[in-house]
Design a protein around this motif. Sequence first.
Motif, PDB file in Angstrom:
ATOM      1  N   LEU A   1      -1.470  -7.444 -11.491  1.00  0.00           N
ATOM      2  CA  LEU A   1      -1.525  -7.709 -10.050  1.00  0.00           C
ATOM      3  C   LEU A   1      -1.665  -6.417  -9.251  1.00  0.00           C
ATOM      4  O   LEU A   1      -2.407  -6.371  -8.254  1.00  0.00           O
ATOM      5  CB  LEU A   1      -0.287  -8.503  -9.614  1.00  0.00           C
ATOM      6  CG  LEU A   1      -0.182  -9.917 -10.219  1.00  0.00           C
ATOM      7  CD1 LEU A   1       1.113 -10.590  -9.782  1.00  0.00           C
ATOM      8  CD2 LEU A   1      -1.383 -10.767  -9.856  1.00  0.00           C
ATOM      9  N   ALA A   2      -0.987  -5.365  -9.687  1.00  0.00           N
ATOM     10  CA  ALA A   2      -1.120  -4.073  -9.004  1.00  0.00           C
ATOM     11  C   ALA A   2      -2.542  -3.541  -9.151  1.00  0.00           C
ATOM     12  O   ALA A   2      -3.130  -3.020  -8.194  1.00  0.00           O
ATOM     13  CB  ALA A   2      -0.111  -3.076  -9.567  1.00  0.00           C
ATOM     14  N   THR A   3      -3.104  -3.667 -10.327  1.00  0.00           N
ATOM     15  CA  THR A   3      -4.483  -3.225 -10.565  1.00  0.00           C
ATOM     16  C   THR A   3      -5.450  -4.027  -9.708  1.00  0.00           C
ATOM     17  O   THR A   3      -6.386  -3.475  -9.114  1.00  0.00           O
ATOM     18  CB  THR A   3      -4.844  -3.391 -12.065  1.00  0.00           C
ATOM     19  OG1 THR A   3      -3.949  -2.607 -12.835  1.00  0.00           O
ATOM     20  CG2 THR A   3      -6.268  -2.974 -12.338  1.00  0.00           C
ATOM     21  N   LEU A   4      -5.228  -5.344  -9.636  1.00  0.00           N
ATOM     22  CA  LEU A   4      -6.075  -6.210  -8.821  1.00  0.00           C
ATOM     23  C   LEU A   4      -6.028  -5.790  -7.355  1.00  0.00           C
ATOM     24  O   LEU A   4      -7.072  -5.668  -6.698  1.00  0.00           O
ATOM     25  CB  LEU A   4      -5.628  -7.669  -8.985  1.00  0.00           C
ATOM     26  CG  LEU A   4      -6.366  -8.692  -8.126  1.00  0.00           C
ATOM     27  CD1 LEU A   4      -7.841  -8.743  -8.494  1.00  0.00           C
ATOM     28  CD2 LEU A   4      -5.727 -10.062  -8.290  1.00  0.00           C
ATOM     29  N   ASP A   5      -4.813  -5.527  -6.844  1.00  0.00           N
ATOM     30  CA  ASP A   5      -4.682  -5.095  -5.444  1.00  0.00           C
ATOM     31  C   ASP A   5      -5.418  -3.780  -5.221  1.00  0.00           C
ATOM     32  O   ASP A   5      -6.115  -3.605  -4.205  1.00  0.00           O
ATOM     33  CB  ASP A   5      -3.199  -4.933  -5.068  1.00  0.00           C
ATOM     34  CG  ASP A   5      -2.480  -6.273  -4.948  1.00  0.00           C
ATOM     35  OD1 ASP A   5      -3.177  -7.304  -4.829  1.00  0.00           O
ATOM     36  OD2 ASP A   5      -1.235  -6.272  -4.989  1.00  0.00           O
ATOM     37  N   ASP A   6      -5.271  -2.855  -6.157  1.00  0.00           N
ATOM     38  CA  ASP A   6      -5.935  -1.556  -6.039  1.00  0.00           C
ATOM     39  C   ASP A   6      -7.452  -1.723  -6.039  1.00  0.00           C
ATOM     40  O   ASP A   6      -8.150  -1.110  -5.229  1.00  0.00           O
ATOM     41  CB  ASP A   6      -5.482  -0.650  -7.187  1.00  0.00           C
ATOM     42  CG  ASP A   6      -6.088   0.736  -7.084  1.00  0.00           C
ATOM     43  OD1 ASP A   6      -5.931   1.369  -6.012  1.00  0.00           O
ATOM     44  OD2 ASP A   6      -6.724   1.169  -8.075  1.00  0.00           O
TER      45      ASP A   6
END
Length: 191
Positions: free
Chosen positions: A26-31
């Motif tokens: 999810l953090a990668t997706l947001d980034d």
Amino acid sequence: MSDRTPAEVLLQARRRDSQAKRGKVLATLDDMFRRGDPVSFTAVAKRAGVSHWLVYADGVREHIDAARTQQDRKPHRDQQTGLAPSTASLNTDLELTRTDNSKLRAERDQLKAALRRRLGEQLNQLSNQSLVDRVDELAEHNQRLAAEADRLRTDNDTLRQRLAEAEEDLTGVRAALRRMMHHKNTADPAG
């Protein structure tokens, strides 16, 4: 001491690991979304360093689908600003996918070869001596069965002979009894 079983400890560790990986996805997706990078399941999995099945799992897939939908809504604006993926970018993604596929096929082939070698080693471990021992064991068993069959045939012949003698004795006894009854009936007519 803890009252938890090893299975419960393992299950809890797996859940923590799964939650950490999901958080990383999810953090990668947001980034990626913030930077304007094209969002795809493969790209997110590759960048987050997780397996493809995780990005398709419930609770993760929905976030990626939502990000893709948001990106799909702004293609015209992106095209105008140069943020839409170019043909070269798409070709690069395609080539990366082909490279991944080639690596996976090579790994699969290596695993198959290792399995074949292992099975071959196991077959070779069955030495000729063990096969000779097994043949000897079977031959000995066969001899025991043949001897048992001969003994049973002899017993059967003996029993048949006894039965024939008993039938002859019975026939003789019946004849003697008939003679005795006939003699008794003829000797004592008043009876």
